[in-house]
Design an enzyme around this catalytic site. Structure first.
Site, PDB file in Angstrom:
ATOM      1  N   CYS A   1     -34.187 109.613  61.316  1.00  0.00           N
ATOM      2  CA  CYS A   1     -34.120 108.701  60.092  1.00  0.00           C
ATOM      3  C   CYS A   1     -33.429 107.660  60.042  1.00  0.00           C
ATOM      4  CB  CYS A   1     -33.724 109.969  58.963  1.00  0.00           C
ATOM      5  SG  CYS A   1     -34.016 109.543  57.320  1.00  0.00           S
TER       6      CYS A   1
ATOM      7  N   HIS B   1     -37.310 114.434  60.005  1.00  0.00           N
ATOM      8  CA  HIS B   1     -36.154 115.318  60.485  1.00  0.00           C
ATOM      9  C   HIS B   1     -36.495 116.355  61.252  1.00  0.00           C
ATOM     10  CE1 HIS B   1     -32.855 113.252  57.986  1.00  0.00           C
ATOM     11  NE2 HIS B   1     -34.024 112.854  57.452  1.00  0.00           N
TER      12      HIS B   1
ATOM     13  N   GLU C   1     -34.822 118.537  62.781  1.00  0.00           N
ATOM     14  CA  GLU C   1     -33.719 119.403  62.795  1.00  0.00           C
ATOM     15  C   GLU C   1     -33.917 120.125  61.437  1.00  0.00           C
ATOM     16  OE1 GLU C   1     -31.981 116.519  59.949  1.00  0.00           O
ATOM     17  OE2 GLU C   1     -33.223 116.407  61.870  1.00  0.00           O
TER      18      GLU C   1
END
Length: 243
Positions: free
Chosen positions: A111, A214, A216
């Protein structure tokens, strides 16, 4: 996460992870990275701590999400849409990227990480995608949206994920405008925004993969745009260690 996603290493690798500015979001990066490599030691670096010297003992680096990159770094005045500028962090990350390049450390940018590295190499950003005519890429109160992604054939990203199209999460209001000369696009969102970047010329370069989404925060753990991105980074770290 499936057991076969995890791989073992005799060496307890150390991974530098930039602090996002929020401990709750930092925890998500730590959990994701440890799921993929449980014995990795994660070293949090931040401009506030001024602990850049710890990078000297690390084997790879993750540039995380966070506030907006200062538009002054790509020759523009900030508009009213720019949020959370942290000039100290901008300068700190530029310094860390320089050191990482010198040491040929594998680099994963997520990001803001994608955006900051593109700016470092001379690229620019859209300060707000909606103002540029693109659809909204973040939900209310910073919640993730989902959208399609098209992968550019014969790129590192294409090799990693093994598909030409997929689905990723999205939570950003800035995006890549002009791509830095040394980088090339390896993925686009369904409305044409840059979703990933990598080296244009890869010969003698370390691993570098930059993602706008993202991984994660993606709960669909079998999604190649989450799991395989992280595995490719750790594979590159392990390769550097064993050279």
């Amino acid at each position: 996460m499936e057991e076969n996603i995890i791989f073992e290493s005799e060496y307890a690798m150390r991974i530098a992870v930039l602090h996002t500015g929020r401990d709750d979001k930092q925890k998500l990066y730590s959990e994701w990275l440890h799921l993929l490599q449980p014995d990795a030691e994660l070293v949090t670096l931040s401009a506030e701590k001024k602990n850049e010297s710890e990078l000297a003992t690390c084997d790879g680096i993750v540039f995380t999400g966070g506030g907006d990159v200062n538009p002054k770094l790509y020759g523009e005045a900030p508009t009213e849409y720019v949020q959370g500028i942290d000039e100290q962090r901008d300068l700190f990350e530029c310094m860390l990227l320089e050191k990482s390049l010198l040491r040929q450390l594998p680099v994963l940018g997520i990001c803001r990480g994608l955006q900051a590295i593109n700016v470092f190499f001379g690229g620019s950003l859209y300060q707000d995608v909606e103002q540029q005519g693109f659809k909204k890429h973040s939900g209310a109160s910073g919640k993730d949206l989902r959208h399609g992604i098209d992968v550019v054939p014969h790129t590192t990203l294409a090799h990693i994920v093994g598909v030409t199209h997929g689905n990723v999460n999205s939570c950003h209001h800035q995006a890549i405008n002009n791509v830095a000369e040394v980088l090339t696009v390896s993925g686009y969102s369904e409305d044409g925004l840059v979703e990933s970047l990598e080296w244009k010329e890869k010969t003698s370069k370390q691993f570098l993969l930059l993602a706008q989404w993202h991984p994660e925060r993606m709960n669909d753990v079998d999604n190649p745009f989450a799991v395989l991105i992280g595995r490719a980074f750790f594979d590159a770290v392990q390769l550097k260690i064993t050279k």
